[in-house]
Write an enzyme that holds these catalytic residues in place. Sequence first.
Site, short mmCIF file in Angstrom:
data_model
loop_
_atom_site.label_atom_id
_atom_site.label_comp_id
_atom_site.label_asym_id
_atom_site.label_seq_id
_atom_site.Cartn_x
_atom_site.Cartn_y
_atom_site.Cartn_z
CE LYS A 118 -4.45 0.84 0.32
NZ LYS A 118 -5.51 -0.11 -0.10
N1 GLU Z 1 -7.10 -0.06 -3.54
C1 GLU Z 1 -7.81 -1.28 -3.83
C2 GLU Z 1 -7.86 -2.18 -2.60
O1 GLU Z 1 -7.73 -1.73 -1.50
C3 GLU Z 1 -7.30 -1.97 -5.07
C4 GLU Z 1 -5.87 -2.38 -5.03
C5 GLU Z 1 -5.34 -2.86 -6.36
O2 GLU Z 1 -6.12 -2.94 -7.31
O3 GLU Z 1 -4.15 -3.16 -6.41
O4 GLU Z 1 -8.11 -3.34 -2.69
#
Ligand code: GLU
Length: 426
Positions: A118
Amino acid sequence: MSGLIDRADRATARADLSSYAVVNHHFDAAADQLGLADDLREVFRGAYREVQVQIPLRLADGTVKVYNGFRVQHNGARGPYKGGLRYHPEVDLAEVRALAALMTWKTAIVGVPFGGAKGGVDCPARDLDAGRIERITRQLVDKLDQVIGPQLDIPAPDVNTNAQVMAWIMDEYGKLHGDAPAVVTGKPISLGGSYGRESATGRGLIDVLGEAAPLLDLDLERTRVVVQGFGNVGSFAARVAHGRGCTIVGVCDHTGAIHAPQGLDPDALQQHLNGGGVLTDFPGAEPIGAREFLGIACEVFIPAALGGMIHRDNAGLLNCRMVLEGANGPTTPEADAILADAGVLVVPDVVANAGGVVVSYFEWVQNLQHFRWDEREVHERLAKLLRRSFGEVRARSDDRRCSLRLAAFSLGIERVVEVARLRGYV
Ligand code: GLU
């Protein structure tokens, strides 16, 4: 009148437990169920790599403000690191670390070949113009370019980031390393994005609702839905739910909340907001206070705002049969316990909102193959994959007589530990 998505709620949630402690709480409960040894727990509580960079930005008044950029890579045993990038003033290392761990478990639970990561920047994205968001994004890539890449770490949209931000990431990374669309997912279609990615998290939520509804004998045609947050996740969830026959009886965002006992049309609401309208002025719905909003009678409450929005001081207000987690970490452990006592089924984020990362996986696969699937194929593959994943989580929760959340975490952790062992990491 203030909406529900405000600092007071976040502050209470933080007092309940920090997001890092929340994820560790779920991890420990699942590790207990699996009988995971203490030394291994230590490995999975921490992250493989945490990067923090400085992002100075000249503001409109001529002064320079320094923001902080983060990327945390939690665990890469199952594949390249994967996870969103969020731009929000409350982003900090502890939160990004927690959300990165959540991605490790989420990708394992739904069986896509990624690890968890993240990132984010602690900037007030809503108050910055597009030019400044672009400068922040390009600086972030310039400073992280050695730790991201199509086979290394693949960012995606999250809170306050979108396809345009992904386009800047792809462009900046391409200048440094050569064109590589697979370095990021959630791109605009014209730059190699996948059909169905933009709506994927909201659509996936409603696919999962379709699987979970029979557990409560719910018929979607007679299901009232309340949506907390009307960003990418909340708006598409509301629109897809409406399309499948649900009645949307309440919506809130950071400006306020509305109640529509007879139901509202989320497409019309989206148009109203796109045209510069304010949520509480939407015709056909009544403005409602923040606490009353939580008490709106419904079958399904969808938190689709920030983490920690349902906590010990407000969980008892919910008047629903199911909480379907669109946001990451919207329910604190104390709220989980209150809801369980009240007989409310909580469908946890790590499976409920996994549609986003699943279609990110589809986008990455299409980029690597230089090939494009049509929208129908994406929708069908998404629904099939989520059906299987929800079924596996549900089966484990039945077998072990535990919550869906505990079952999901234990499934995800089991899969990651197995792969880490096979690789010889632990
Ligand atoms: N931000 C989204 C999540 O929390 C998608 C992450 C992604 O597609 O890599 O799952």
